[in-house]
Design a protein around this motif. Structure first.
Motif, PDB file in Angstrom:
ATOM      1  N   GLN A  28      -1.382  12.166   2.728  1.00 26.42           N
ATOM      2  CA  GLN A  28      -1.457  11.161   3.794  1.00 26.42           C
ATOM      3  C   GLN A  28      -2.197  11.686   5.025  1.00 26.42           C
ATOM      4  O   GLN A  28      -2.473  10.937   5.947  1.00 26.42           O
ATOM      5  CB  GLN A  28      -0.041  10.717   4.202  1.00 26.42           C
ATOM      6  N   ALA A  61       1.080   2.146  -3.512  1.00 24.02           N
ATOM      7  CA  ALA A  61       0.015   2.170  -2.495  1.00 24.02           C
ATOM      8  C   ALA A  61      -1.336   1.744  -3.054  1.00 24.02           C
ATOM      9  O   ALA A  61      -2.099   1.064  -2.372  1.00 24.02           O
ATOM     10  CB  ALA A  61      -0.088   3.565  -1.878  1.00 24.02           C
ATOM     11  N   ASP A  91       7.859  -2.009  -4.942  1.00 26.66           N
ATOM     12  CA  ASP A  91       7.692  -0.549  -4.812  1.00 26.66           C
ATOM     13  C   ASP A  91       8.525   0.175  -5.860  1.00 26.66           C
ATOM     14  O   ASP A  91       8.073   1.123  -6.515  1.00 26.66           O
ATOM     15  CB  ASP A  91       8.206  -0.049  -3.448  1.00 26.66           C
TER      16      ASP A  91
END
Ligand code: KIV
Ligand code: ZN
Length: 513
Positions: A28, A61, A91
């Motif tokens: 990230q 994602a 998710d």
């Protein structure tokens, strides 16, 4: 818990579980994106390093992240594989599906619990948050038994609410409770107290393992993680080289080496990490993410074991422990000695690679040996750092679309530089010609003509791997393609060739995206 005999006394030693989140929180970090192949390369190395759990990604994602987690789950046998999910049905489903082939799957659920997040992010009351978390844990348990729950921003959460959330999550079956210092706000004494309070105020806490996940916004991530361990946390989330959101996460090498080096404080604890693999893991992650390790970075920086001042050098030669608290060999750094040259054979080459921690199969060894011979023809002495670069360049999981066949340049002070480059794609030679502002620019433009990609060079660096006129040069660069950036690296004793290889390395990543 294990019992070991130490000075003829039996002492209890407890394992500190290392959850590595390089492939999730580390990735990230802005600009650190890794594709599936690169994630697999890192995962293989993390397995060798001995981490207990690999947090492989955030499957919802993107399709790429889903594919990466699934591939890592299929490939890795010795570590638990963890997928991140918000407390949202889709998710959880994606996380569950991505872990289908994992031997030891884990779903890591997170939901923010601090007042700030409840008020501004969710606009929800505490009880609604508790209900969402409860439903999600129940749902996730249908996919796998091993659930980790993180009350995000835990260190800024009202304590009573935090204790209630932790108790509820354990009651619903979460086996690990992670206490994230999401914004790196805490300090060691505070996190020590918080972990102690959770242990004392959550009645069912003995049914779960407490974990710590510290960010480095104030440069305290490692200190806070160690403090949490001393207070009772038994799992540490960390990343290689400390990469991660903003200022990064607790660095794996720092946490592990602090516990190993300060045995006087951490004598009750051990980790499964093979510390001799640390340096190699650090280099691999740095190379694939193109995040350079600062020279002064603890444990793995270029200067971490270098002694510049005469007084220090003299003392270290007399007795190493005068200025060195760790032995560089323990983290896999060998003295960069003169080792091989063009007359060295395959056997010596293989032996040296083994000592450096590379375990290559026959095909990989042949490729690396071929390249070594090429380099040795141009460079008299080959040092350990040269060998590392050779192996890292040659041995990859992914098969590149474009490879370099040859290039020729014409350059000088009185002529316009021009280059002819020949690339191989699917067994065919493709040739491109261009002039440019310099020989490197001309080569890059010739490559663009072959690939047809419209790219912009954003960053270009060249450094020498070892010293001497014939040193290997390593080129690193970044290309902008559409809205995204790709990075590449290449090495050679010829700096134009190093640049061309780096460019092709980056171009190959455009294809895979
Ligand atoms: O920093 C954080 O809070 C996280 C969570 C997803 C655990 O990364
Ligand atoms: Zn985080």
């Amino acid at each position: 818990m294990q019992i070991v005999t130490c000075n003829l006394k039996e002492v209890e030693v407890e394992k500190i579980i290392i959850l590595d989140t390089t492939l999730r929180d580390g990735e990230q970090a802005p600009g650190a994106a890794l594709n599936s192949f690169q994630k697999m390369e890192v995962a293989i190395q993390l397995e060798r390093l001995g981490v207990d759990i690999i947090e492989a990604g955030f499957p919802v994602a993107s399709p790429d992240d889903f594919a990466a987690v699934s591939s890592v789950a299929k490939l890795i046998k010795k570590c638990g594989i963890c997928a991140l999910a918000r407390c949202i049905d889709k998710d959880i489903e994606k996380a569950g599906q991505s872990l289908k082939h994992a031997r030891r799957p884990r779903i890591h659920l997170f939901l923010a619990t601090s007042k700030i997040h409840l008020k501004y992010k969710f606009k929800k009351a505490e009880e609604e948050i508790a209900d969402i978390a409860r439903d999600s844990i129940r749902k996730a348990k249908k996919f796998c038994a091993d659930i980790e729950f993180s009350p995000e921003d835990a260190t800024r959460t009202e304590k009573d609410f935090l204790f209630r959330m932790v108790e509820m999550a354990i009651k619903e079956g979460a086996r690990t409770i992670n206490i994230p210092d999401t914004v790196g706000y805490s300090y060691p004494q505070e996190i020590y107290t918080l972990i102690g309070e959770i242990i004392n105020n959550v009645p069912n806490i003995n049914k779960a393992i407490l974990a710590t996940h510290c960010h480095n916004d104030l440069g305290l991530a490692t200190a806070n993680s160690l403090s949490a361990v001393l207070a009772g946390a038994r799992q540490v989330h960390c990343t290689v080289n400390g990469i991660g959101e903003r200022a990064g996460n607790a660095s794996l090498e720092e946490v592990v080496m602090a516990m190993k080096t300060r045995k006087d404080v951490f004598h009750n604890f051990y980790t499964n990490i093979n510390t001799k693999e640390i340096y190699r893991t650090s280099r691999l992650v740095s190379k694939l993410t193109d995040f350079a390790v600062p020279p002064n970075k603890a444990i793995v920086g270029k200067n971490a074991f270098a002694h510049e001042s005469g007084i220090h050098q003299d003392a270290v030669l007399k007795k190493r422990i005068t200025y060195e608290i760790m032995d560089p060999h323990d983290v896999g750094i060998s003295d960069s000695q003169l080792i091989l040259g063009k007359h060295s054979g395959r056997h010596a080459f293989r032996d040296r690679l083994k000592t450096l921690g590379f375990h290559l199969n026959d095909e990989q060894l042949n490729k690396a040996f071929g390249r070594f011979k090429e380099v040795a023809d141009k460079k008299k002495d080959i040092f350990d750092d040269d060998l590392r670069i050779i192996v890292e360049d040659e041995v990859r999981v992914s098969k590149p679309t474009w490879t370099l066949n040859s290039f020729e340049i014409n350059s000088g002070t009185r002529i316009k530089p021009c280059a002819q480059v020949v690339l191989i794609k699917s067994g065919k030679n493709l040739s491109g010609f261009s002039s440019g502002d310099g020989p490197v620019d001309a080569c890059f433009k010739a490559i663009d003509r072959i690939t047809g990609y419209k790219v912009k060079l954003e960053d270009f660096r060249l450094e020498s791997v070892t010293s001497g006129k014939d040193a290997l040069g390593q080129a690193s660069l970044k290309l902008k393609v559409g809205g995204t950036s790709v990075s590449g690296r290449g090495s050679s004793t010829d700096i134009v060739e190093a640049a061309v290889k780096a460019y092709i390395d980056a171009v190959n990543k455009i294809k895979q995206k």
